[in-house]
Scaffold this motif. Structure first.
Motif, PDB file in Angstrom:
ATOM      1  N   SER A 175       0.816  -1.216   0.000  1.00 26.03           N
ATOM      2  CA  SER A 175       0.000   0.000   0.000  1.00 26.03           C
ATOM      3  C   SER A 175       0.849   1.265   0.000  1.00 26.03           C
ATOM      4  O   SER A 175       0.319   2.360  -0.165  1.00 26.03           O
ATOM      5  N   THR A 178       2.462   2.655   2.596  1.00 24.89           N
ATOM      6  CA  THR A 178       2.111   3.465   3.757  1.00 24.89           C
ATOM      7  C   THR A 178       3.074   3.139   4.895  1.00 24.89           C
ATOM      8  O   THR A 178       3.715   2.077   4.891  1.00 24.89           O
ATOM      9  N   GLU A 192      -1.730  16.285   2.955  1.00 29.08           N
ATOM     10  CA  GLU A 192      -2.077  15.439   1.813  1.00 29.08           C
ATOM     11  C   GLU A 192      -1.440  14.052   1.905  1.00 29.08           C
ATOM     12  O   GLU A 192      -1.824  13.136   1.175  1.00 29.08           O
ATOM     13  N   LEU A 222      -2.921   9.517   5.998  1.00 29.75           N
ATOM     14  CA  LEU A 222      -4.009   8.578   5.718  1.00 29.75           C
ATOM     15  C   LEU A 222      -4.735   8.158   6.986  1.00 29.75           C
ATOM     16  O   LEU A 222      -5.839   7.609   6.922  1.00 29.75           O
ATOM     17  N   ARG A 250      -9.672   5.541   7.574  1.00 30.56           N
ATOM     18  CA  ARG A 250      -9.755   4.097   7.412  1.00 30.56           C
ATOM     19  C   ARG A 250      -9.190   3.714   6.049  1.00 30.56           C
ATOM     20  O   ARG A 250      -8.080   3.233   5.937  1.00 30.56           O
ATOM     21  N   ALA A 251      -9.896   4.009   4.980  1.00 29.68           N
ATOM     22  CA  ALA A 251      -9.396   3.768   3.633  1.00 29.68           C
ATOM     23  C   ALA A 251      -8.629   5.015   3.173  1.00 29.68           C
ATOM     24  O   ALA A 251      -8.689   6.051   3.828  1.00 29.68           O
ATOM     25  N   PRO A 252      -7.909   4.918   2.032  1.00 28.05           N
ATOM     26  CA  PRO A 252      -7.213   6.113   1.552  1.00 28.05           C
ATOM     27  C   PRO A 252      -8.191   7.262   1.310  1.00 28.05           C
ATOM     28  O   PRO A 252      -7.914   8.403   1.666  1.00 28.05           O
ATOM     29  N   ARG A 253      -9.341   6.936   0.674  1.00 27.99           N
ATOM     30  CA  ARG A 253     -10.367   7.941   0.436  1.00 27.99           C
ATOM     31  C   ARG A 253     -11.717   7.295   0.725  1.00 27.99           C
ATOM     32  O   ARG A 253     -11.870   6.075   0.613  1.00 27.99           O
ATOM     33  N   SER A 254     -12.714   8.116   1.064  1.00 24.90           N
ATOM     34  CA  SER A 254     -13.996   7.593   1.494  1.00 24.90           C
ATOM     35  C   SER A 254     -15.066   8.648   1.268  1.00 24.90           C
ATOM     36  O   SER A 254     -14.781   9.836   1.216  1.00 24.90           O
ATOM     37  N   ARG A 256       1.467   8.288   3.618  1.00 26.08           N
ATOM     38  CA  ARG A 256       1.849   7.770   2.314  1.00 26.08           C
ATOM     39  C   ARG A 256       3.375   7.889   2.179  1.00 26.08           C
ATOM     40  O   ARG A 256       3.934   8.903   2.585  1.00 26.08           O
TER      41      ARG A 256
END
Lengths: 571, 571
Positions: free
Chosen positions: B186, B188, B244, B247, B262-266, B292
């Motif tokens: 990922s 991360t 930015e 995460l 939780r997720a990268p984007r939601s 990231r």
């Protein structure tokens, strides 16, 4: 033109399924035509009169341009149903209220087809300005009426069906539709919340710009809805999500107007724009949005790439997302979706050998030079990742049909099948378990219920650190199709949280995902948001039960949350 | 190694100004050496004993590994000043407390040099884990002690000087420094809040990754501080701002632990990460951050470009930000800064013809192929925009001295000059008026006060829609240098808001910008944030008066805000 009241989109574009597909649905999934009659028009549904008092309606009428007729004229107009009794912008007739009942999830459509109007608004209001929205909210607070903002009406998560013990009005924002104010130096545009996406895009195109936001709801959704629900478009790989495009928001709250966002980026406190984005009308009504715009691309090209497996394809997408070059559109169907060819509705049932493996659609938009460069570099990367170029035809075919899936759903429902979608996102390392977990949850639950489903999936949004998964389920309907689907949806939601996914990547929370969202956000997250709601909407009139739990009733101390705020408890 | 207590960085790297520069300061700005003696060490300052009770200190000691000594031993240790009386992690000695007094703004340094320790913490606590931070916050709430998180101690906006009627403890997070947990799929990494940036970067580099975050405070600042203050690094054009990169965040609040993201984007609700980022410790203590990460660049190249004017250079930067290619580093000094050559401290005073116009530094980091491609494309664009390539030397020179400016400030203060920086950001179309407005405000105010300043400016962060402006002011000190500077800073802040800028692009709010921030965020924005604070920190122990106004006192009903929340008022 109004959207089809009990289905999707332009009624003229509805298309019945070919007989071959109906045969396939019957043979594969046991789908049989349903005999229950469906109301032909909103007027065929029995609708109770508006529970709002004349005093309340008159207050709304006064705020929205006044009540143009005498009482006799109003009575006559109401009898005729030809005119609205409280002026053009306060509507209590059955047609308008039914058209603003719920959104466009499959259960929403099934309930409406069954004549169930339990979530009917008491009136539909059409404010014409930010100040009129403020005035309406003040009246709502004073008269103890809830308010539900209504943009394109395309919610698929119960975002238009509040849990309210009070009557509620639908605030249809279509009159907030002035042309964009464009700043060509900063490449920004101020867009009113009620502007529909195609009109916004057309007006920007005339000036040589694009917003670059093309979700599946594009043809009907509004700018305000995109912001309120954190929309993500099909070209998100290139243009980003809607929340990444937003530079400022104007919000009308029951406590007054609010402007969030000043410079493009700032270190001055938390990013309040990101508190409004995704708030789904719980804190206020978004009345305008300042967005980033980009030059209109001169070249658009979409192409197909074939991979041996979903895993191999996902790895290839991850490579582009992490190391570039970044296409503008990047999608990958799993084996089942590729086989069924959902992207090719006119080919459903085809078993040609070309349908083996997984199909990706890769698109480039920009200048001729830029698209050529990215395409050439991506071609190298995708080939190295095991992909086979499948020509432009699959890409162009996808582009032509990119907004058609909801029409296909209408046809499937019409044919007696059940069809619904759900979606999530996670970090790349969680994607395999998330994919398997949700597929298994849906398949097992529906199989146990006697309706073995077809479960398809695609990746349609990629990030450096993860991706979205979008599932489509088709099965027989079961006796009570809404109740039949519920346990499967529940199991899918559990599987999403179990595998580390978010409960929604772009559909939102609404009422449908609220309980899972509360677990995802955590107790303190919900407490923080609830306190913001209490500060901006102390009477709790906005979207009760949407996104956040309904505040506890003042007369029921046992139901009080441990929240440090208390004003949401006001009766 | 500890930071210089009354200046910046490693004392060994301090460098006095060359005589030629001292002469120039005298001739140009009327700077004369100051005679006031400066305390040589923290111990030279008279420090009152800790106001905390033995009971409170014992509770802290118990929470942080216990109190290792008998009472007699503690008394002896306190008398000697050689050992800490309450265990290694509860420190009440003068040295530790003075070292945690205020941050590193010029007024902060001047006050400390004047022996002013009014903002002295009552104790310095060193929790070793998220749970220990939680325990400390509970004790603070119970014992009515305020708490100020302390990372690198590099705040330049009064972020470490609370407005507290109660005593406060500094929570030094340096023991939250476990190695990164890396997810290579990922891309991360989970980084503890107390990890200093150079160590975080070195540990990531060992694994082949970089965070890509290099603000001027890099050598001292911590991961938690970057997140709390929405830091932005010198390579932000390529790697983005710190907010930015984030995460996920783990936060210890007085009400318990909280995990945001939780997720990268939601699309599930507002982005709660963006509520924590920039909250400057007002809601809780950030204890770890998921970021990231990117592959370590194999090639780094920085070069100089010369433009005829700041306006022409800014237009060229805007072109790259909007149409690409995007360099990794992109900076432009105005005519004055270019002339003075602040980026070349050893050349100050040079009037070579090469110093005419404006110098830009353009840097590329990445793979050999990627940097070569971007460099070649950017060269075309910069040439077309009127730029002249000035070779790698100016770029490499900037890179070598990129963390040196605060050392230069120490030398200037030592030489009797006043030197301070401030910064903002705005949309591109507002940049010209913002630039002129702030320059004029600073020049006019200081000239009126009899100390005509040198005001320099650069753009160091660019976005599609706008850019940051970073101002450096050098003048004579005036009799009381802190009081002398105040009206100029005030006028600059007013000019920023007047021209549509944000009160801070990367320094933050703290106490210094709080009143202007309140105007920028708006009444409802502040009400929303105040309600979040009341929900997560009901006793108001965290960073009182930093970012947000001090909550009104319970015994003063007249001072109550119209906020819908009230629990911050608890005594």
């Amino acid at each position: 033109m109004d959207m089809l009241w009990n289905g999707w989109g332009d009624p003229a574009r509805a298309k019945p399924l070919p007989d071959s597909v109906i045969g396939l649905l019957r043979d594969m999934l046991g789908v049989t035509p349903r005999e229950t009659p469906v109301p032909a028009a909103p007027d065929d549904i029995e609708v109770p009169p508006s529970p709002l008092s004349a005093k309340t309606l008159a207050a709304f009428a006064e705020a929205l341009g006044g009540q143009k007729q005498s009482k006799d004229e109003r009575d006559e107009a109401e009898r005729d149903g030809t005119e609205h009794g409280w002026g053009a912008y306060v509507r209590t007739d059955a047609t308008d209220r039914v058209r603003h009942t719920r959104g466009k999830s499959t259960p929403d459509l099934l309930r409406l087809r069954a004549g169930d109007v339990t979530d009917l608004p008491a009136a539909v209001l059409l404010p014409g300005s930010h100040d009129e929205v403020l005035a309406v909210l003040r009246i709502c607070a004073e008269h103890q009426v809830s308010a539900v903002p209504f943009g394109g009406g395309t919610s698929v998560v119960g975002g238009l069906a509040p849990e309210s013990v009070r009557p509620f009005v639908a605030l249809d924002l279509r009159r907030l539709n002035t042309p964009p104010r464009i700043d060509e130096i900063s490449r920004t545009a101020v867009l009113p919340a009620g502007l529909r996406a195609p009109r916004a895009e057309a007006l920007l195109n005339e000036r040589g710009y694009t917003l670059g936001h093309f979700p599946q709801s594009f043809e009907w959704a509004t700018i305000g809805g995109f912001a309120a629900a954190r929309s993500s478009g099909q070209a998100s790989a290139g243009y980003g999500r809607f929340d990444e495009m937003v530079l400022g928001l104007t919000v009308a709250t029951p406590e007054g107007g609010w402007q969030a966002g000043r410079a493009p980026r700032s270190a001055a406190g938390p990013d309040l724009r990101q508190l409004v984005l995704g708030s789904e009308g719980a804190f206020g009504v978004i009345t305008s949005v300042t967005v980033r715009i980009r030059p209109l691309p001169v070249r658009r090209v979409y192409e197909g790439w074939r991979f041996a497996s979903f895993e191999a394809g996902a790895a290839a997408l991850r490579g582009l997302a992490q190391d570039g070059p970044r296409p503008t559109v990047l999608r990958l169907s799993d084996e089942t979706e590729t086989f069924i060819g959902l992207a090719h509705p006119d080919r459903i049932g085809s078993t040609a050998p070309e349908a083996a493996g997984c199909m990706a659609v890769v698109g480039y938009e920009g200048t001729a030079e830029d698209t050529a460069e990215r395409r050439s570099a991506a071609r190298k990367a995708l080939t190295a990742a095991g992909g086979t170029y499948a020509g432009e035809e699959p890409g162009e075919h996808w582009a032509r049909g990119r907004y058609d899936a909801p029409y296909l759903r209408d046809a499937l429902l019409e044919a007696g099948a059940f069809a619904e979608t759900l979606e999530t996102a996670a970090f790349w390392s969680d994607i395999p378990a998330l994919y398997e977990g949700v597929r298994r949850a849906l398949t097992d639950t529906l199989t146990e219920a006697g309706t073995t489903p077809l479960v398809m999936c695609h990746i349609s949004h990629v990030y450096e650190n993860g991706a979205s998964l979008y599932f489509t389920v088709v099965s027989a309907q079961g006796e009570d199709p809404v109740a039949h689907w519920e346990p499967a949806k529940h199991a899918a939601n559990e599987a999403i949280l179990e595998a580390g996914g978010t409960i929604s990547h772009h559909h939102g929370v609404g009422t449908d995902h609220r309980d899972w969202y509360a677990r995802e956000a955590g107790e303190l997250g919900i407490r923080a948001l609830t306190s913001v709601k209490a500060a901006l909407d102390p009477d709790g009139i906005l979207n009760p039960g949407i996104l956040l739990p309904t505040p506890p009733r003042a007369d029921d101390p046992s139901s009080r949350t441990p929240s440090a705020t208390s004003s949401a408890d006001r009766p």
